[in-house]
Design an enzyme around this catalytic site. Structure first.
Site, PDB file in Angstrom:
ATOM      1  N   GLU A 226       0.612   4.432   9.810  1.00 54.42           N
ATOM      2  CA  GLU A 226       1.627   3.410   9.558  1.00 54.42           C
ATOM      3  C   GLU A 226       2.618   3.413  10.727  1.00 54.42           C
ATOM      4  OE1 GLU A 226       3.559   3.331   5.674  1.00 54.42           O
ATOM      5  OE2 GLU A 226       5.247   2.222   6.483  1.00 54.42           O
ATOM      6  N   ARG A 304      11.739   6.715  -1.661  1.00 56.62           N
ATOM      7  CA  ARG A 304      10.724   6.561  -2.709  1.00 56.62           C
ATOM      8  C   ARG A 304      10.655   7.803  -3.593  1.00 56.62           C
ATOM      9  NH1 ARG A 304       6.771   2.846  -4.250  1.00 56.62           N
ATOM     10  NH2 ARG A 304       6.976   1.454  -2.476  1.00 56.62           N
ATOM     11  N   GLU A 706      -2.203   3.238  -3.878  1.00 57.26           N
ATOM     12  CA  GLU A 706      -1.563   4.550  -3.983  1.00 57.26           C
ATOM     13  C   GLU A 706      -1.500   5.144  -5.385  1.00 57.26           C
ATOM     14  OE1 GLU A 706       1.789   2.802  -1.782  1.00 57.26           O
ATOM     15  OE2 GLU A 706       1.840   4.702  -0.729  1.00 57.26           O
TER      16      GLU A 706
END
Ligand code: LUZ
Ligand code: MOS
Length: 761
Positions: A226, A304, A706
């Protein structure tokens, strides 16, 4: 529909970066990286390496024309070290050579003098020394300070989880191709083509329109590409700029393992309080995230963790705080789940410890606290479309976990040195990038005059099957045969300003953009059909390649209609933009509605532990998963199976170890163990729970990338259950991965508080 890549994959015909045929004269870049975790560079001697056969040039930070800076969220990471190195594996110099072998041979001839500085590898130590990536963040709901007074039970403890190597099959790499007037085209194995474009432009000191990034597919990403694919793309592009030649840079496996960051290890302190009915009244946690030597994506990962601190449970009063700690290991980065798993592990640990102390079944506490519609998440979003109880109830109905537990208990009473353990792991995962602005995507759709269709989006195919889903969207909106549709490479010249393929949101965001683009073309086609068939647009329907008027099959088909549009000078192309509606988050209040929707599920793990050797095998993993309306059951099941196994790996055998000097000990496949076919569960049963899905999910097919990884947390607690069946007084720190070594030590440990004479069994 099968994954459209399945044939070329099995034939070995799929093209990855290293398969692109090389132009004559292509050069190779090899990286000289720091042997020390923290040191001043006293001197760098490049003469011997420069004289080495086949070497064309050696670049250091002095050869960077733009900004020697690759930090995306915080500008704290140089591409090439200047006067200090901050982790073992930090790039210092680039050797450009006529062959890969010559490049690697020359790297070994670089000599340097270092003055070593203190090394920190423990995040708690970093926090004590106030070495933080950014100020700590706290999410709060209710008032936990006063709620403790009303608790019947308060349990405190610590839970640690380890790092994880991404181990994509295709290592990091890029191939840079010089074009006219200083433009460079980069073929990169990246999840974020725009990140590569933006950061390369910054380091090379040229505008973004002089960089074109093209991605056909990746041999796996898992978050590791990423942000961290960028370095190697710049290494290739910078080398190309300096030589005006094609330059390839592909990391060898050990280089990749040494130089790139991994999943963030976390160490956390928890305190949980319950009323007398075992409802959670208060929860407080402090998370210490091991960020590594630079920010990379750590601030977003940290966020997160805070979002998923409650997993799938309702917390009326909570205060969760997270520290991003700066250590001297490679900057840790995105990894499937993106901090969510680390947060969820801690509340599962808190519940498990409570159950052990109160001597009740963990599942009783889990079930009592499941989220319900209307419950407020601690970050201010209200639960809607909640499937937590539905998944749990269906798990009971489909798999009867109480019967499994009774069978395990009976097995355990008959077997002295083999014990079974059971654990239930429910999940809840928020879908959307937590950074609201990133929830946007674009698609470019062309219909050619022969009726074939080409779709370009910002989605990167990394094995997850997103191209197949994009193809399904286009074929379904046009109602044409899927064989007419081609999904093009992901290219920054065709589709600009893309968000990385990440956050499980790629199919939703790019699928919605594709849907919009196709619908715009379809509207023009219908208008033309109405003229051709002397009707009105709303009487027209295109179905299975034919035009229907008022439900009647006409002889106008797809290709004729397309040609008619063209002959009448109408556009057969469309570019569309999609941005998830309704989401927002206020970072000053730490409240908002960050997620488009949530994905739910429940899994049951059954493990058998060999109590003489400490090894274990998973008899079964049984799952009820909230698919919404799955648009591709083969791909979605594949994602769940893969996620479960990767989650089990993280929780059990995959152990990232650095020594005190910050050197990676588990730096090869001989020392880093990932699940193989012998260590996957003997049985994985997935019950597809059809739920309404969400309007914000493409075709109501919920994101699946995920969420299933977090089922793997059940593996940890199933092993723990079996170890405690052998030795109820075992001293078991909550520390993942639960490697066979830790299992063995746990089996024969004695609790400091409750010493008993003999292990039971
Ligand atoms: N990447 C990112 C992610 O930049 N933001 C996110 O919220 C995210 N979530 C999961 C995986 N990658
Ligand atoms: Mo990811 S962890 O969705 O790149």
């Amino acid at each position: 529909m099968k994954n459209i890549d399945s044939k070329t994959h099995t034939r070995g015909e799929s093209i990855y970066v290293d398969d692109i045929p090389m132009t004559a004269g292509t050069l190779f870049a090899a990286v000289y990286d720091s042997p020390f975790a923290h040191a001043k560079i006293v001197s760098l001697q490049l003469e011997d390496a420069l004289a080495s056969e086949g070497v064309v040039k050696i670049l250091t930070y002095k050869d960077i024309p733009g900004d020697n800076q690759i930090g995306g969220i915080i500008p704290d990471e140089p591409l090439l070290a200047e006067d200090t190195v901050d982790f073992c594996g930090m790039p210092v110099a680039i050797v450009i050579a006529k062959s890969e072998e010559a490049g690697h041979a020359a790297v070994k001839k670089i000599k340097a003098e270092y003055k070593q500085l203190p090394v920190i590898t423990d995040p708690r130590e970093a926090a004590r020394q106030n070495k933080l990536i950014m100020p700590p963040r706290t999410f709060q709901i209710g008032d936990s300070d006063t709620a403790w007074k009303n608790c019947a039970h308060i349990i405190e403890g610590r839970a640690d989880s380890g790092g994880q190597e991404h181990l994509y099959i295709e290592t990091q790499g890029a191939y840079a191709v010089p074009q006219e007037n200083g433009k460079i085209k980069i073929y990169s194995s990246t999840q974020g083509p725009t990140a590569v474009q933006r950061t390369t432009a910054r380091v090379l000191g040229i505008p973004m329109n002089k960089i074109e990034v093209d991605v056909t597919r990746l041999g796996g990403g898992f978050g590791g590409k990423e942000d961290q694919a960028t370095t190697w793309a710049i290494v290739a592009a910078l080398s190309s700029m300096h030589t005006n030649r094609h330059v390839k840079c592909i990391l060898h496996r050990m280089e990749d393992m040494r130089m790139t960051g991994k999943r963030h290890p976390y160490t956390s302190d928890f305190k949980i309080g319950f009323d007398k009915d075992l409802k959670i009244l208060a929860y407080e946690t402090t998370f210490y995230q091991d960020a590594g030597a630079a920010a990379d994506l750590s601030p977003a990962v940290l966020e997160r963790t805070l979002f998923h601190a409650n997993n799938t449970y309702y917390l009326p009063n909570a205060k969760v705080t997270a520290y991003s700690c700066k250590t001297n290991v490679p900057p840790n980065t995105a990894f499937r789940g993106f901090g969510g798993p680390q947060g969820m592990f801690v509340i599962e640990a808190a519940i498990a410890k409570t159950a052990e102390i109160l001597k009740i079944d963990k599942a009783v506490i889990q079930e009592k606290n499941l989220l319900k519609n209307g419950d407020l998440f601690h970050y201010g979003q209200t639960t809607t479309g909640c499937e937590a109880q539905n998944c749990w109830d269906n798990t009971k109905k489909q798999f009867d976990p109480d019967k499994l537990k009774a069978e395990a208990k009976s097995f355990n009473s008959k077997n002295k040195f083999v014990k079974k353990g059971i654990a239930i792991m429910p999940i809840c995962f928020g879908i959307s990038f937590t950074k609201t602005l990133m929830n946007q995507a674009r698609a470019l759709v062309h219909v050619y005059t022969d009726g074939s269709v080409a779709v370009s989006t910002g989605a990167v195919e990394m094995g997850q099957g997103v191209n197949t889903k994009m193809l399904q969207v286009a074929a379904s909106i046009f109602s044409i045969d899927p064989s007419r549709v081609r999904i093009e490479s992901t290219n920054t010249t065709r589709v600009a300003n893309t968000s990385p393929s990440a956050a499980s949101a790629t199919a939703d965001l790019n699928g919605k953009a594709t849907e919009l683009a196709c619908k715009a073309i379809l509207a023009r086609l219908k208008k033309r059909a109405a003229i051709e068939l002397s009707g009105t647009e709303n009487e027209i329907e295109i179905k299975d390649e034919f035009v229907y008027i008022n439900g009647v099959h006409s002889n106008l088909n797809w290709s004729k209609l397309v040609m008619s549009c063209y002959l009448n000078r109408e556009s057969l192309s469309e570019s569309a933009h999609y941005a998830t509606p309704g989401i927002h988050f206020d970072g000053t209040k730490e409240k908002g509605e960050p997620f488009a929707y949530h994905v739910y599920g429940t899994s049951v793990f059954e493990v058998t532990v060999d109590c003489l050797r400490g090894i274990y095998s998973f008899d079964s993993v049984k799952v009820v998963h909230d698919f919404g309306k799955s648009m591709n059951t083969i791909i979605d099941r594949g994602q769940i199976e893969g996620g479960i196994v990767q989650g089990i790996g993280w929780m059990t055998m995959e152990e990232v170890l650095y020594n005190k000097d910050g050197k990676l000990l588990t730096n090869a496949l001989s020392t880093y163990k990932v699940p193989d076919i012998y260590s996957v569960p003997k049985e994985i049963i997935i019950h597809a729970l059809e739920t309404p899905g969400s309007e914000k999910a493409i075709f109501n097919s919920k994101a699946v990338g995920e969420p299933p990884l977090m089922y793997g947390i059940g593996a940890y607690f199933a092993i723990r259950d079996a170890v405690l069946a052998f030795n109820p007084d075992a001293e078991l720190p909550i520390s993942a991965p639960f490697t066979p070594e830790k299992v063995l030590m746990g089996l024969y440990s004695e609790s400091k508080s409750r010493r008993t004479a003999e292990p039971q069994g």
